[in-house]
Motif scaffolding. Structure first.
Motif: not given
Length: 360
Positions: A54, A57-58, A61, A80, A82-83, A126-127, A130
């Motif tokens: 996580l 990924l954060t 972003l 966004p 991400p969770e 990816m965008w 989230v």
């Protein structure tokens, strides 16, 4: 709700639908991106990441490097989430496909066309994954003629209130319109907001009723065939066998794996059992003849389901490995005899076999 991140099959389906790329081309491009350290491991059947991923990924972003050149400002979620991409229980081996921290818009210039398209789609997914919910109003109207209570007519419209995650993909837009909401004259059907239940609609011109026939299913495209292989359990009624085929904790669900499905399709094409016509896949005469001589049980997805169930029994200690291997061996030995028994004189052309091998 936003879609999940990509596994290999999901990416292959979208690249086929959006760009006409074969599954093999998509895998080849993704493999090279992985070797360049621009994308994560390609042959994955997971669409989630774990809590351990996580933070990465954060960071992807928040860095902003994977927005410019990939996504328009309107497509970037304001907040966004991400969770949404995290589910430890759904990650058995490798996580979903993601870009790496080494990627930026400048790296795209050194990629070939296939790699650039694949990489851009991964970043946009990816965008999307989230992003905000896509909010839309679906309205369906059902009506009957005043002198006919048996036949019902219907119309349906779908109006976007807030694009949400669907604003990310600017080049191809959302999924293609379905035939129910498409307007043959162009545009989309829009049902008036002042139409109330129980109301009466007066005809504004000449009204005619035409009878038609339903269309046969369309030939497979690479995307729809991959989906059929992935969700083969839909053809199985037995609950236990369906569950065995769907079990993705110890193996990929469906027929084949994300790593082998593309090669299976390519082998059928190379063997001239299937041919490509545009984006569609069609069985050749040789392919149709082959299905004529193959024992019906070998063409039934139930065989795969039973084999997966047997392997699951070994995994959970319900059966011994030797017992299951013997069963598979007997199944293989039956194939030549079954083919001979089902042979039709007009289905195949016999040729001398100068390279016979004993598979006993």
């Amino acid at each position: 709700r936003p879609p999940r991140l990509y596994d290999l099959t999901g990416l292959q389906k979208d690249m086929s639908r959006m760009y006409g790329m074969t599954a093999a081309r998509t895998l080849a491009a993704l493999q090279h991106l992985y070797e360049l350290k621009l994308a994560t491991y390609p042959r994955t059947d997971s669409r989630y990441i774990t809590h351990d991923d996580l933070e990465t990924l954060t960071a992807l972003l928040e860095s902003g490097r994977l927005a410019q050149g990939f996504v328009t400002r309107e497509g970037i979620p304001g907040h966004p989430r991400p969770e949404l991409a995290v589910n430890d229980a759904k990650v058995a081996g490798h996580t979903a496909i993601l870009p790496t921290m080494q990627l930026d818009a400048g790296k795209l210039e050194g990629l070939d066309d296939d790699e650039r398209k694949v990489m851009t789609r991964i970043v946009r997914r990816m965008w999307e994954a989230v992003g905000d919910d896509h909010v839309h109003i679906v309205t369906e109207v059902k009506a009957r003629l005043s002198d006919d209570t048996d036949r019902e007519f219907s119309s349906r419209s779908d109006e976007t209130v807030s694009a949400g995650w669907k604003a990310v993909e600017t080049g191809h837009g959302p999924e293609p319109e379905d035939e129910e909401t498409a307007n043959p004259a162009g545009g989309r059907n829009v049902i008036p907001s002042n139409l109330m239940e129980g109301g009466v609609i007066r005809p504004v011109g000449k009204v005619t009723v035409e009878e038609g026939e339903t269309r046969p299913p369309k030939p497979f495209t690479e995307a729809t065939l991959l989906a059929a292989m992935e969700h083969a359990s839909r053809c199985v009624e037995d609950k236990n066998l369906k569950a065995a085929l769907d079990d993705d904790e110890s193996h990929s669900g469906g027929i084949g794996t994300p790593a082998t499905r593309a090669d299976t399709i390519e082998k059928l094409v190379r063997s001239k059992l299937v041919e490509r016509k545009g984006r569609q896949l069609h069985a050749t005469t040789e392919g149709e003849r082959l299905t004529d001589v193959v024992e019906p049980r070998l063409k039934d997805v139930l065989l795969t389901a039973r084999m997966e169930q047997a392997l699951s029994d070994v995994e959970h200690g319900k059966r011994g490995p030797s017992e299951v291997m013997d069963m598979f061996h007997r199944e293989a030995l039956r194939i030549p005899a079954d083919a001979t028994a089902n042979l039709k004189a007009d289905a195949v052309t016999r040729t001398a076999n100068t390279d016979a091998q004993d598979w006993g």
